[in-house]
Scaffold this motif. Structure first.
Motif, short mmCIF file in Angstrom:
data_model
loop_
_atom_site.label_atom_id
_atom_site.label_comp_id
_atom_site.label_asym_id
_atom_site.label_seq_id
_atom_site.Cartn_x
_atom_site.Cartn_y
_atom_site.Cartn_z
N GLN A 51 47.36 3.27 66.09
CA GLN A 51 48.75 2.81 66.25
C GLN A 51 49.76 3.95 66.28
O GLN A 51 50.68 3.95 67.08
CB GLN A 51 49.10 1.83 65.11
CG GLN A 51 50.48 1.21 65.27
CD GLN A 51 50.83 0.26 64.14
OE1 GLN A 51 50.02 -0.03 63.24
NE2 GLN A 51 52.06 -0.23 64.16
N PHE A 52 49.57 4.93 65.39
CA PHE A 52 50.60 5.96 65.22
C PHE A 52 50.18 7.36 65.68
O PHE A 52 51.01 8.26 65.78
CB PHE A 52 51.04 6.04 63.76
CG PHE A 52 51.72 4.80 63.25
CD1 PHE A 52 52.93 4.39 63.78
CD2 PHE A 52 51.17 4.05 62.21
CE1 PHE A 52 53.58 3.26 63.30
CE2 PHE A 52 51.81 2.92 61.72
CZ PHE A 52 53.01 2.52 62.27
N GLY A 53 48.89 7.57 65.87
CA GLY A 53 48.42 8.90 66.27
C GLY A 53 48.42 9.92 65.15
O GLY A 53 48.33 11.13 65.40
N VAL A 54 48.51 9.46 63.89
CA VAL A 54 48.54 10.40 62.76
C VAL A 54 47.11 10.77 62.35
O VAL A 54 46.15 10.09 62.68
CB VAL A 54 49.29 9.81 61.53
CG1 VAL A 54 50.73 9.48 61.90
CG2 VAL A 54 48.58 8.56 61.01
N VAL A 55 47.02 11.89 61.61
CA VAL A 55 45.73 12.35 61.10
C VAL A 55 45.32 11.44 59.94
O VAL A 55 46.15 11.10 59.09
CB VAL A 55 45.87 13.80 60.59
CG1 VAL A 55 44.55 14.31 60.02
CG2 VAL A 55 46.39 14.71 61.70
N THR A 56 44.06 11.03 59.88
CA THR A 56 43.61 10.20 58.74
C THR A 56 42.35 10.80 58.11
O THR A 56 41.63 11.57 58.75
CB THR A 56 43.31 8.75 59.18
OG1 THR A 56 42.28 8.78 60.17
CG2 THR A 56 44.52 8.04 59.73
N ALA A 57 42.14 10.43 56.84
CA ALA A 57 40.96 10.93 56.13
C ALA A 57 40.64 9.99 54.97
O ALA A 57 41.53 9.27 54.49
CB ALA A 57 41.24 12.33 55.57
N THR A 58 39.40 9.99 54.54
CA THR A 58 39.06 9.21 53.33
C THR A 58 39.11 10.13 52.10
O THR A 58 38.98 9.65 50.98
CB THR A 58 37.65 8.57 53.45
OG1 THR A 58 36.75 9.58 53.87
CG2 THR A 58 37.64 7.41 54.42
N ASP A 59 39.30 11.42 52.33
CA ASP A 59 39.33 12.39 51.23
C ASP A 59 40.80 12.73 50.90
O ASP A 59 41.48 13.42 51.67
CB ASP A 59 38.56 13.64 51.69
CG ASP A 59 38.49 14.70 50.60
OD1 ASP A 59 39.21 14.56 49.59
OD2 ASP A 59 37.73 15.66 50.78
N ASN A 60 41.28 12.24 49.76
CA ASN A 60 42.68 12.47 49.37
C ASN A 60 42.99 13.96 49.25
O ASN A 60 44.05 14.44 49.67
CB ASN A 60 42.98 11.79 48.03
CG ASN A 60 42.91 10.28 48.11
OD1 ASN A 60 42.99 9.72 49.19
ND2 ASN A 60 42.75 9.63 46.96
#
Ligand SMILES: NC(=O)c1ccc[n+]([C@@H]2O[C@H](COP(=O)([O-])OP(=O)(O)OC[C@H]3O[C@@H](n4cnc5c(N)ncnc54)[C@H](OP(=O)(O)O)[C@@H]3O)[C@@H](O)[C@H]2O)c1
Length: 273
Positions: free
Chosen positions: A48-57
């Motif tokens: 939706q936003f093209g932002v970077v994502t991760a499961t590691d905080n």
């Protein structure tokens, strides 16, 4: 700071609202990252936003100038303690978690962290939010301006000089949308009893609430004067206002806000342990 990197720990409703606001304000997707638990949720956010994502905080926090804590208050202590080693570079921390004091956050994240605590509200989803903000003594002028810019992307911002006043903010704007929903519900029911259809009553009520708020904002916020102007002696509005006053509407509001602020304070003590 030219193009600050902003990391959201927790990618739920509030994070999504602020991300949407920041992108609309001209922040680049590459400046924003978010972490969460469920991969499908993160995939959807990235699509939706093209932002970077991760499961590691820790991974996204390490690269950030600003770390926004947007998980539920009940899990914030666990999340914060895990995050601590990734905050050695002293980013600005912004917590939107209801009821967690900066003192507790400092104990979990490190006493020397610059922390802004924020109480936003749900209309942030449509960029019409209202937030109260408090900065601890470690926050620099530049960081304060940055926090202001970030929350202004989803609505208006009021800075507080004393942290306990955030309980009052909770009682006014944090929980306030629900009071207006309740009032609108009651008006719609009453309008139906006067013979209007539910659809007609709903449209007239919602537009009246929106119109009244807009008119008040455009007139400098003198709501008492605006009320007087639409209350002609011997007229129809006067009858309704007199009925509200007889039923002690002001005392009803005072009791309700007092109860809300007291609950916010109690939760803060409980969650901060
Ligand atoms: N919504 C509001 O209007 C509002 C108003 C004032 C304050 N707040 C505050 O904003 C905060 C977030 O509320 P929300 O409504 O956005 O809640 P939410 O929609 O439930 O979002 C919380 C997010 O945290 C993620 N999460 C759970 N465990 C995590 C972990 N260990 N590490 C990283 N992320 C984790 C969840 O990921 P998954 O979805 O993958 O499980 C979820 O996306 C709360 O502290 C609340 O007090 C919200």
């Amino acid at each position: 700071m030219n193009k600050p990197q902003i990391a959201f720990i927790g990618a739920g409703n509030m994070a999504r609202s602020i991300i949407g606001g920041l992108l609309a304000e001209g922040f680049a997707p590459a400046q924003l990252s978010a972490s969460g638990v469920r991969q499908e949720n993160l995939d959807q956010l990235r699509a939706q936003f093209g932002v970077v994502t991760a499961t590691d905080n820790q991974q996204i926090a390490r690269a950030a100038d600003v770390v926004i804590l947007a998980v539920k208050p009940q899990i914030l202590k666990t999340v914060a303690l895990e995050l601590r080693p990734a905050l050695q570079h002293r980013p600005l921390i912004i917590s939107v978690a209801a009821g967690i004091a900066t003192r507790s956050l400092g104990q979990w994240l490190g006493d020397d962290q610059a922390i802004v605590r924020c109480m936003p509200n749900t209309p942030a989803q449509v960029r019409a939010g209202a937030s109260g903000l408090y900065a601890n003594e470690r926050v620099s002028e530049g960081q304060r301006a940055l926090a202001d810019q970030i929350l202004t992307a989803v609505g208006v911002v009021q800075w507080l000089t004393e942290e306990p006043l955030l309980d009052a903010v909770t009682a006014v704007s944090g929980s306030g949308p629900a009071y207006f929903f309740l009032m609108m519900e009651a008006m719609i029911d009453a309008a139906e009893n006067l013979g209007l259809s539910r659809a007609c009553a709903t449209e007239l009520t919602l537009q009246t609430a929106y119109g009244a708020a807009r008119l008040a904002q455009e007139n400098g916020g003198d709501v008492a004067e605006l009320r007087r102007r639409v209350t002609s002696p011997g007229g129809t509005t006067e009858q309704a206002i007199a009925s509200f006053e007889r039923d002690e509407i002001r005392a009803i509001f005072q009791r309700a806000l007092n109860a809300c602020a007291a609950r916010a304070q109690a939760l803060s003590e409980q969650l901060g342990e």
